[in-house]
Design a protein around this motif. Structure first.
Motif, mmCIF file in Angstrom:
data_model
loop_
_atom_site.group_PDB
_atom_site.id
_atom_site.type_symbol
_atom_site.label_atom_id
_atom_site.label_comp_id
_atom_site.label_asym_id
_atom_site.label_seq_id
_atom_site.Cartn_x
_atom_site.Cartn_y
_atom_site.Cartn_z
ATOM 1 N N PRO A 26 0.826 -1.217 0.000
ATOM 2 C CA PRO A 26 0.000 0.000 0.000
ATOM 3 C C PRO A 26 0.859 1.265 0.000
ATOM 4 C CG PRO A 26 -0.824 -1.584 1.595
ATOM 5 C CD PRO A 26 0.494 -2.115 1.132
ATOM 6 N N THR A 27 0.403 2.285 -0.724
ATOM 7 C CA THR A 27 1.123 3.555 -0.832
ATOM 8 C C THR A 27 0.164 4.697 -0.533
ATOM 9 O OG1 THR A 27 0.677 3.615 -3.220
ATOM 10 C CG2 THR A 27 2.784 2.691 -2.522
ATOM 11 N N PRO A 28 0.700 5.894 -0.201
ATOM 12 C CA PRO A 28 -0.172 7.021 0.156
ATOM 13 C C PRO A 28 -1.111 7.417 -0.984
ATOM 14 C CG PRO A 28 2.078 7.447 0.850
ATOM 15 C CD PRO A 28 2.126 6.217 0.008
ATOM 16 N N ARG A 29 -2.344 7.740 -0.641
ATOM 17 C CA ARG A 29 -3.325 8.267 -1.602
ATOM 18 C C ARG A 29 -3.369 9.772 -1.391
ATOM 19 N NH1 ARG A 29 -6.204 9.826 -5.288
ATOM 20 N NH2 ARG A 29 -8.031 8.730 -6.111
ATOM 21 N N GLU A 30 -2.732 10.512 -2.319
ATOM 22 C CA GLU A 30 -2.580 11.955 -2.134
ATOM 23 C C GLU A 30 -2.339 12.633 -3.470
ATOM 24 O OE1 GLU A 30 0.909 12.557 0.258
ATOM 25 O OE2 GLU A 30 2.165 11.283 -1.008
ATOM 26 N N TYR A 31 -2.392 13.947 -3.469
ATOM 27 C CA TYR A 31 -1.995 14.757 -4.615
ATOM 28 C C TYR A 31 -0.590 15.289 -4.372
ATOM 29 C CZ TYR A 31 -6.818 14.894 -6.354
ATOM 30 O OH TYR A 31 -8.052 14.561 -6.847
ATOM 31 N N LYS A 32 0.238 15.264 -5.433
ATOM 32 C CA LYS A 32 1.585 15.823 -5.340
ATOM 33 C C LYS A 32 1.783 16.767 -6.525
ATOM 34 C CE LYS A 32 4.924 13.306 -3.485
ATOM 35 N NZ LYS A 32 4.842 13.561 -2.036
ATOM 36 N N ARG A 33 2.070 18.025 -6.218
ATOM 37 C CA ARG A 33 2.266 19.027 -7.272
ATOM 38 C C ARG A 33 3.596 18.804 -8.005
ATOM 39 N NH1 ARG A 33 -0.225 24.267 -6.703
ATOM 40 N NH2 ARG A 33 1.768 25.236 -7.230
ATOM 41 N N LEU A 34 3.561 18.933 -9.319
ATOM 42 C CA LEU A 34 4.806 19.035 -10.066
ATOM 43 C C LEU A 34 5.369 20.448 -9.899
ATOM 44 C CD1 LEU A 34 4.114 17.140 -13.425
ATOM 45 C CD2 LEU A 34 5.029 16.270 -11.279
ATOM 46 N N SER A 35 6.631 20.607 -10.249
ATOM 47 C CA SER A 35 7.235 21.932 -10.144
ATOM 48 C C SER A 35 6.852 22.773 -11.355
ATOM 49 C CB SER A 35 8.759 21.820 -10.054
ATOM 50 O OG SER A 35 9.309 21.601 -11.349
ATOM 51 N N ASP A 36 7.181 24.059 -11.288
ATOM 52 C CA ASP A 36 6.913 24.944 -12.421
ATOM 53 C C ASP A 36 7.962 24.795 -13.524
ATOM 54 O OD1 ASP A 36 4.503 26.190 -11.521
ATOM 55 O OD2 ASP A 36 5.704 27.218 -10.004
ATOM 56 N N ILE A 37 8.973 23.993 -13.296
ATOM 57 C CA ILE A 37 9.872 23.556 -14.371
ATOM 58 C C ILE A 37 9.283 22.303 -15.036
ATOM 59 C CG2 ILE A 37 12.191 22.729 -14.940
ATOM 60 C CD1 ILE A 37 12.037 25.706 -14.151
ATOM 61 N N ASP A 38 8.794 21.351 -14.219
ATOM 62 C CA ASP A 38 8.192 20.125 -14.749
ATOM 63 C C ASP A 38 7.081 20.387 -15.754
ATOM 64 O OD1 ASP A 38 9.620 18.203 -13.158
ATOM 65 O OD2 ASP A 38 8.274 18.581 -11.470
ATOM 66 N N ASP A 39 6.160 21.279 -15.391
ATOM 67 C CA ASP A 39 4.901 21.318 -16.134
ATOM 68 C C ASP A 39 4.851 22.363 -17.240
ATOM 69 O OD1 ASP A 39 4.547 23.623 -14.642
ATOM 70 O OD2 ASP A 39 2.892 22.836 -13.438
ATOM 71 N N TYR A 82 8.688 4.759 -5.358
ATOM 72 C CA TYR A 82 8.404 5.759 -6.394
ATOM 73 C C TYR A 82 6.919 5.739 -6.740
ATOM 74 C CZ TYR A 82 13.457 6.196 -7.310
ATOM 75 O OH TYR A 82 14.806 6.433 -7.211
ATOM 76 N N TYR A 83 6.071 5.744 -5.723
ATOM 77 C CA TYR A 83 4.645 5.532 -5.947
ATOM 78 C C TYR A 83 3.980 6.609 -6.817
ATOM 79 C CZ TYR A 83 3.983 8.802 -2.018
ATOM 80 O OH TYR A 83 4.008 9.900 -1.193
ATOM 81 N N PRO A 84 4.502 7.860 -6.917
ATOM 82 C CA PRO A 84 3.857 8.795 -7.851
ATOM 83 C C PRO A 84 3.832 8.285 -9.292
ATOM 84 C CG PRO A 84 5.203 10.015 -6.298
ATOM 85 C CD PRO A 84 5.514 8.549 -6.079
ATOM 86 N N CYS A 101 -1.997 10.406 -6.876
ATOM 87 C CA CYS A 101 -1.322 9.143 -6.521
ATOM 88 C C CYS A 101 -2.374 8.066 -6.252
ATOM 89 C CB CYS A 101 -0.404 9.361 -5.324
ATOM 90 S SG CYS A 101 0.915 10.547 -5.631
ATOM 91 N N THR A 102 -2.828 7.455 -7.331
ATOM 92 C CA THR A 102 -3.926 6.495 -7.285
ATOM 93 C C THR A 102 -3.475 5.055 -7.145
ATOM 94 O OG1 THR A 102 -3.880 6.300 -9.695
ATOM 95 C CG2 THR A 102 -5.318 8.008 -8.754
ATOM 96 N N ALA A 103 -2.182 4.787 -7.326
ATOM 97 C CA ALA A 103 -1.631 3.427 -7.323
ATOM 98 C C ALA A 103 -2.237 2.563 -8.427
ATOM 99 C CB ALA A 103 -1.832 2.751 -5.957
#
Length: 461
Positions: A26-39, A82-84, A101-103
């Motif tokens: 099992p892994t965390p169920r959460e939102y993780k923002r990308l950076s403003d370089i990533d997106d 690396y669950y994201p 992060c829906t797994a």
């Protein structure tokens, strides 16, 4: 310098149905923002790479009759850390990308091919035949939003070797981040309890400031109109790979004066390719030509970005000149432009890029009359071991019409060097080949400024 054309090798690939490989715990169920370089728009695309592993290697998992079994197992275990990667991208207000992060997992394909590694050629060179069979584009999987972030296909060959083909959503990671993840998969496949380098998210380190402050000039993001139109379709182009060993690099170094001898191999090779490519495309002499080089920014920060950071930490500085100046000036002229562009990248520069993305809507770099070069020679792709040793080839599968990668390689004599895939319109490729050979001969003989004038125009590239 050895140009290589791929002949029409054909073979049959038998695939099992694609599956979703999820984290083994099992892994965390959460939102993780990308950076403003990533997106930024510049990274909203898919990157394919391929790794060729020879047969006859001593496997650490002799009980596994297919390398896919070990790699699938390692993948599932690595995704716990690396669950994201097992999630999906969503777009929020202001086109902000966030990982849900829906797994749900990454796409995985097990396959067999009735071909041997030797049939792909020695040495191995892009373009690889039947690429679409070795990295099957699962329908509906190649989008940026709401799609799997990774697709991996493991194809066992008739000789006992195998091919690992990977497709990455670039918004999630740059090349170094992908290598870090694949190394973790390899370590877990070989029986490790945890990756030797633990992943670090910390994308907030590359978020825009509040309020954003664009403090540097970023001409790579100019809005450049395509005044002449793009007249070349991909099917009208040709692809070759060029090998540069010690002889070729030494010849290039002879072409520059003493005060420039401290320049890097990347700078002098890129200067030569940019110049030859411009001459081959033959734009009007007044046309503005652009060269973008990917610069790793991890060590530009004080302190450096943390070990284990696997997001995009790239700047895209641009060198700009006219086609006439680039084509007729000595090679050192282009070397200076490229070095100046690279040296402009500082911590403040990359923070200014993040601020610019928020200010102007996550703009793409200008592509008109642009050539972009990515140096993969120190990325570590050739060190990834899934339990059968290191690959014979590891890197991108092709060059683009406006882009090239520098790939560590060996020639047929076993000499170390740099492999550069090039894609151009057919007529321009022939001119590029002639110009490159002529320039290397001239530099070898002491002519420091061989000049060739263009005869036709394909300046939109």
């Amino acid at each position: 310098m050895q140009p290589e054309d791929r002949d029409g090798l054909t073979f049959t690939v038998t695939r099992r149905d694609p599956e979703l490989v999820c984290p083994s715990e099992p892994t965390p169920r959460e939102y993780k923002r990308l950076s403003d370089i990533d997106d930024q728009d510049s990274f909203r695309f898919q990157i394919p790479i391929m790794q060729f592993y020879p047969g006859g290697c001593l496997s650490l998992m002799p009980q596994r009759d297919h390398p896919a079994l070990a790699i699938r197992d390692g993948l599932s275990k690595a995704l716990v850390y690396y669950y994201p990667f097992a999630g999906r991208l969503r777009e929020f207000h202001g086109r902000k990308l966030v990982v849900d992060c829906t797994a749900e997992g990454v796409l995985f394909i097990e396959a067999d091919a009735d071909v041997t590694l030797e049939q792909f050629g020695n040495p191995l060179r892009p373009l690889f035949p039947c690429f679409e069979e070795l990295l099957f584009d699962v329908p509906g999987s190649a989008g940026i939003l709401g799609c799997p972030l990774l697709l991996i296909q493991v194809t066992r060959l008739r000789c006992g070797g195998f091919i690992v083909a990977t497709r990455l959503n670039h918004a999630m990671s740059d090349g170094l981040g992908l290598v870090q993840f694949l190394n973790a998969v390899g370590e877990m496949a070989r029986g490790a309890d945890a990756p030797s380098v633990l992943p670090v998210w910390h994308r907030e380190l590359l978020e825009a400031r509040k309020p954003p402050r664009v403090t540097c000039i970023h001409r790579e993001y100019d809005e450049v109109p395509d005044t002449k139109g793009t007249s070349v379709a991909l099917e009208d182009t040709t692809h070759r790979s060029f090998f540069f060993g010690s002889t070729e690099i030494a010849a290039l170094r002879r072409s520059i004066p003493q005060h420039q001898q401290g320049c890097s191999t990347f700078e002098i090779l890129t200067a030569c390719l940019w110049r030859c490519r411009t001459i081959a495309l033959a734009p009007d002499s007044t046309e503005e030509m652009r060269l973008i080089c990917n610069v790793n920014c991890r060590n530009k920060f004080n302190p450096p970005l943390p070990k284990g950071f696997y997001g995009n930490a790239l700047a895209l500085p641009v060198a700009i000149t006219t086609a006439g100046e680039l084509s007729t000036s000595p090679l050192g002229y282009a070397v200076d432009l490229i070095k100046k562009a690279k040296d402009s990248v500082t911590e403040e520069y990359i923070r200014s890029v993040a601020d610019l993305m928020v200010s102007v809507g996550r703009r793409h770099y200008a592509v008109v009359r642009t050539y972009i070069v990515s140096d993969m020679t120190r990325a570590g792709l050739g060190d990834i071991d899934f339990g059968w040793g290191k690959p014979k080839y590891s890197g991108p599968v092709r060059g683009g019409l406006r882009s090239s990668f520098y790939i560590p390689s060996k020639n047929g004599n076993g000499e170390d060097g740099i492999l550069v895939p090039i894609r151009l319109p057919a007529a321009a490729m022939e001119q590029f080949d002639r110009e490159l050979k002529a320039a290397l001969r001239a530099y070898q003989s002491g002519d420091l400024n061989p000049i060739h004038k263009p005869k036709s125009s394909l300046s939109s590239l």
